[in-house]
Write an enzyme that holds these catalytic residues in place. Structure first.
Site, mmCIF file in Angstrom:
data_model
loop_
_atom_site.group_PDB
_atom_site.id
_atom_site.type_symbol
_atom_site.label_atom_id
_atom_site.label_comp_id
_atom_site.label_asym_id
_atom_site.label_seq_id
_atom_site.Cartn_x
_atom_site.Cartn_y
_atom_site.Cartn_z
ATOM 1 N N MET A 29 12.634 23.878 -1.953
ATOM 2 C CA MET A 29 11.829 22.827 -1.978
ATOM 3 C C MET A 29 12.678 22.047 -3.154
ATOM 4 O O MET A 29 12.013 20.777 -2.636
ATOM 5 C CB MET A 29 10.942 24.100 -2.672
ATOM 6 C CG MET A 29 9.968 23.019 -3.461
ATOM 7 S SD MET A 29 8.358 23.933 -4.296
ATOM 8 C CE MET A 29 7.512 25.199 -2.165
ATOM 9 N N ARG B 210 -9.797 1.168 15.940
ATOM 10 C CA ARG B 210 -9.390 2.095 14.489
ATOM 11 C C ARG B 210 -11.080 1.290 13.717
ATOM 12 O O ARG B 210 -11.725 2.555 13.398
ATOM 13 C CB ARG B 210 -8.829 2.248 13.860
ATOM 14 C CG ARG B 210 -7.707 3.006 12.968
ATOM 15 C CD ARG B 210 -6.727 2.791 12.334
ATOM 16 N NE ARG B 210 -5.712 1.303 11.785
ATOM 17 C CZ ARG B 210 -5.097 0.652 11.065
ATOM 18 N NH1 ARG B 210 -4.426 1.515 11.314
ATOM 19 N NH2 ARG B 210 -4.743 0.186 11.321
ATOM 20 N N TYR C 194 18.627 29.889 2.196
ATOM 21 C CA TYR C 194 17.615 30.735 2.314
ATOM 22 C C TYR C 194 18.024 31.044 4.077
ATOM 23 O O TYR C 194 18.178 30.857 5.121
ATOM 24 C CB TYR C 194 15.856 30.624 2.241
ATOM 25 C CG TYR C 194 15.479 30.063 0.958
ATOM 26 C CD1 TYR C 194 15.131 31.170 0.367
ATOM 27 C CD2 TYR C 194 14.799 28.911 0.744
ATOM 28 C CE1 TYR C 194 14.310 31.339 -0.790
ATOM 29 C CE2 TYR C 194 14.201 29.062 -0.659
ATOM 30 C CZ TYR C 194 14.196 29.548 -1.189
ATOM 31 O OH TYR C 194 14.032 30.667 -2.483
ATOM 32 N N LYS D 106 0.924 -0.809 0.188
ATOM 33 C CA LYS D 106 0.343 0.068 0.191
ATOM 34 C C LYS D 106 0.744 1.071 0.220
ATOM 35 O O LYS D 106 2.190 1.064 0.683
ATOM 36 C CB LYS D 106 -1.083 -0.361 1.009
ATOM 37 C CG LYS D 106 -0.356 0.259 3.139
ATOM 38 C CD LYS D 106 -1.714 0.094 3.292
ATOM 39 C CE LYS D 106 -0.765 0.315 4.775
ATOM 40 N NZ LYS D 106 -1.249 0.693 5.866
#
Length: 335
Positions: free
Chosen positions: A289, A116, A243, A33
């Site tokens: 990024m 759950r 940055y 998954k």
């Protein structure tokens, strides 16, 4: 572009260790998954198939469709059930049992303590009654352990509860239904595994979720994350990187930018406490990024070869380190 390398030998080593615990590879259901925990769904599915695994677990119908031809059965944990001879579906409510097509291969989930998903233990007789009345195909009955990876007795408490579920299902006349409860931690703890399948996830990717104190089973990381150099410059003492200029060059040094950032799923982290690559190079300044900076000018650098070590640095778990990696990063098999 950054690249994920998948080590076939390590993957097969992990499967062999788990097969020994389960009593054969035919009793392993590989959990693929969420893009195979970030490793790459189709690639990991094909390697599992080539090893001889015949059962897989996914989260959605979309994932199931992409790998269905490689397995005898694919268990779908979280999507709308449909009639398909190759797919079985987790069903967690009596309400859904009333709506289900009788031909669906249903795997009834029973809540033995995780709280759950799944029907409550008090609802089991009602659920079995609905299944009988509607002539549904009870392919399997399952549960999930909440604390198998902790040094407590909760695993045995839940296991005992599931054994009572198995007994009641048998007494209700369901003779051909399969039962499964063990995840990676449960299987690694088990000394006498006696269920149809074990749903093995994090362990197949090379990580043992058990703390020290349990029998050691050697597992090897499958995934390593590599970056390529985008540019290089020579900095003078006092010049700053990235940055905010958080990193200040203490001396003349050669610094390169590499093609990985938080847009690719790598954590931004804390520049004041830099992550170190597999070779021990600290990330310089803030991760942006699409890029990060390292000292030197190597063409390629291995950023991560052990997600457990990376997870410890970022105060998280290896699952998050690997699943966060974007599907757009190319995955290649290392033979």
């Amino acid at each position: 572009m950054a690249t994920i390398r998948l080590d076939r030998k390590n993957f097969y080593h992990n499967l062999s260790q788990l097969a020994l615990k389960a009593g054969g590879k035919e009793r392993l259901a590989v959990v693929l998954k969420d893009n195979a925990y970030g490793h790459g769904l189709e690639t990991m599915a094909q390697m599992a198939h080539d090893y001889g695994i015949r059962e897989a677990v996914v989260i959605s119908n979309e994932e199931a469709e992409r790998i269905r031809e490689l397995f005898d059965n694919v268990l779908v944990l979280g999507d709308t059930p449909r009639v398909d001879e190759k797919l079985s579906y987790t069903v967690s409510s009596t309400e859904l049992l009333e709506e289900l097509d009788p031909q669906v291969k249903l795997e009834l989930k029973v809540d033995t303590g995780m709280h759950r998903n799944g029907i409550m233990l008090s609802e089991l007789e009602t659920a079995l009654s609905i299944i009988k009345r509607r002539g549904l195909h009870l392919f399997g009955v399952m549960t999930h352990y909440r604390s198998a990876d902790e040094l407590t007795g909760e695993y045995y408490w839940q296991k005992k509860r599931f054994e009572s579920v198995r007994r009641k299902v048998g007494e209700a006349g369901f003779a051909s239904t399969r039962f499964h409860s063990h995840n990676s931690a449960g299987l690694l703890r088990s000394q006498t595994f006696d269920e149809a399948i074990a749903r093995v996830g994090i362990a197949i990717y090379g990580y043992n979720p058990l703390p020290k104190g349990f029998d050691e089973v050697e597992l090897r990381p499958v995934l390593s994350l590599w970056v390529r150099r985008a540019s290089t410059r020579r900095l003078r003492p006092g010049e700053r990187v990235g940055y905010g200029g958080v990193f200040i060059a203490p001396e003349e040094m050669r610094v390169s930018t590499y093609d990985l950032g938080y847009g690719d799923g790598w954590p931004r982290g804390d520049a004041e406490r830099p992550y170190r690559t597999a070779e021990g190079l600290p990330i310089l300044g803030r991760v942006s990024m699409d890029f990060l900076s390292l000292e030197g000018d190597r063409e390629e650098v291995c950023i991560m070869e052990d997600a457990q070590r990376a997870a410890e640095h970022f105060a998280t778990i290896p699952y998050e380190m690997t699943t966060a990696l974007m599907p757009t990063i190319p995955r290649v098999i290392k033979e």
